[in-house]
Scaffold this active site. Structure first.
Site, PDB file in Angstrom:
ATOM      1  N   VAL B  77      11.569 -50.380  27.817  1.00 19.33           N
ATOM      2  CA  VAL B  77      11.536 -51.828  27.947  1.00 19.33           C
ATOM      3  C   VAL B  77      12.972 -52.337  27.962  1.00 19.33           C
ATOM      4  O   VAL B  77      13.773 -51.984  27.088  1.00 19.33           O
ATOM      5  CB  VAL B  77      10.771 -52.440  26.746  1.00 19.33           C
ATOM      6  N   CYS B  78      13.306 -53.177  28.939  1.00 18.33           N
ATOM      7  CA  CYS B  78      14.676 -53.705  29.034  1.00 18.33           C
ATOM      8  C   CYS B  78      14.978 -54.613  27.850  1.00 18.33           C
ATOM      9  O   CYS B  78      14.246 -55.565  27.576  1.00 18.33           O
ATOM     10  CB  CYS B  78      14.847 -54.494  30.322  1.00 18.33           C
ATOM     11  N   ILE B  79      16.075 -54.343  27.175  1.00 20.88           N
ATOM     12  CA  ILE B  79      16.393 -55.083  25.947  1.00 20.88           C
ATOM     13  C   ILE B  79      16.684 -56.554  26.206  1.00 20.88           C
ATOM     14  O   ILE B  79      16.202 -57.429  25.471  1.00 20.88           O
ATOM     15  CB  ILE B  79      17.554 -54.404  25.166  1.00 20.88           C
TER      16      ILE B  79
END
Lengths: 133, 132, 103
Positions: B77-79
């Site tokens: 998941v992209c931070i």
């Protein structure tokens, strides 16, 4: 296989109505650190992302358009804009912001190249990886 | 073949995550390697453990978590996108002072940077993007 | 270098299919998924003509499970368009050098 690939970021949506333009730009900036062969394509409504004089205070949203002008500092030098997409929307190159990059002699060059649809198709075909937003 | 998958939309509103799931499952069953599934834009919302869909409906988050457990899938998941949308793991929840027990990242997912997406493009033989 | 183009929008609503077909090169494949499958019906003359014009330079495909979900029998699909399932989708991805999503 070599570790350098040809990456094309395809932008087909107008800015501000959705977050795609901004978050696409964030990928481009992060991706610059990976030293790949990067190009950006703007076609269909994506051409509106590069329109100059975007003023977003009225919609209460941060204006990220100036970031495009800094792309040269990230070594992103190839920005292709489709001529037919501009014309269909009553736009021309003069409506676009100026984006430049410096060569090794610190001489400035225009990063934006207006290409016709056939050329855009060839540019797309020549890539290894296409990220669409 | 090594395939990278990108999911750009959240669960339920768009079909993107379902299509990505069916594609990923089919690829794994055919013996392909899924290098990574990267969740970006609203796609990060697939990773919350707080969803409670009706029992007779598919559970999109659970589908991904179970596929991850079965095939040791890397679900990233992209931070930056996750922080905008309130998807936090333990350390992020603590770092931002969100209080005990507020972490909502579902099992099988991990939060990391956008570099993981670029790496997917570099390492995988194919990158397939699902979105709206 | 051939490309698999995926389109997931109804051509009646958005220009993604037209745009994909305008940029696809001979030898490329175009796969209609999700809402794009509503554009695959032979009886819809405008979109059917658009796809016929792209063949045979490009191969056209449509995702069967998305057709079924929308109540479109595969017999209603434009002639020459191949119906595939998810494993077929995977084969198309593997069989072309890259995939481009027209989101």
């Amino acid at each position: 296989m070599s570790d350098t690939k040809r990456f094309l970021y395809v932008n087909r949506k107008a800015p501000h109505g959705t977050i795609y333009a901004l978050e696409s730009l964030e990928v481009v900036l992060i991706g610059a650190a990976f030293e790949q062969d990067v190009s950006l394509a703007f076609l269909d409504d994506g051409v509106f992302q590069l329109i100059k004089k975007q003023a977003t205070t009225g919609i209460g949203v941060k204006n990220f358009a100036p970031v495009y002008r800094a792309l040269g500092d990230y070594d992103v030098k190839k920005i292709f804009v489709e001529r037919e997409s501009l014309e269909e929307r009553g736009l021309s190159e003069d409506d676009l912001m100026e984006i430049v990059h410096e060569d090794d002699e610190e001489e400035e060059h225009n990063s934006i190249e207006i290409v016709d649809r056939a050329r855009m198709a060839e540019i797309m075909a020549a890539q290894d990886v296409i990220l669409s937003f | 073949m090594k395939i990278g998958v990108v999911v750009n939309e959240g669960p339920y509103t768009h079909q993107a995550s379902d299509t990505a799931y069916q594609f990923t499952k089919a690829a794994l069953e055919k013996g392909h390697e899924i290098f990574r599934v990267f969740f970006y834009h609203d796609g990060v919302n697939n990773a919350t453990r707080m969803t409670v869909p009706p029992q007779d409906e598919r559970n999109v988050q659970k589908n991904w978590s179970e596929l991850s457990a079965k095939y040791n899938l890397d679900l990233v998941v992209c931070i930056a996108a996750a922080q905008r949308r309130g998807i936090l793991d333990e350390s992020e929840a603590k770092r931002h002072g969100k209080g005990e027990g507020s972490a909502n990242l579902a099992p099988g997912f991990r939060i990391s940077g956008l570099g993981q997406l670029i790496e997917s493009g570099i390492q995988a033989d194919r990158l397939v993007v699902f979105g709206d | 270098m051939s490309t698999l183009h995926t389109v997931n929008k109804s051509p009646f609503e958005r220009g993604s299919l037209a745009s994909a077909l305008a940029h696809a090169l001979p030898g490329d494949a175009v796969l209609l998924i999700e809402d794009a499958v509503v554009g695959a019906r032979a009886a819809a003359s405008k979109t059917a003509e658009m796809m016929k014009a792209a063949m045979p330079a490009c191969s056209l495909y449509v995702l069967g499970p998305d057709l079924s979900a929308r109540g479109i029998p595969s017999t209603d699909v434009v002639e020459g368009v191949t119906v595939v399932d998810y494993p077929g989708f995977v084969d198309l991805v593997a069989g072309h050098d890259k995939t481009q999503a027209w989101l």
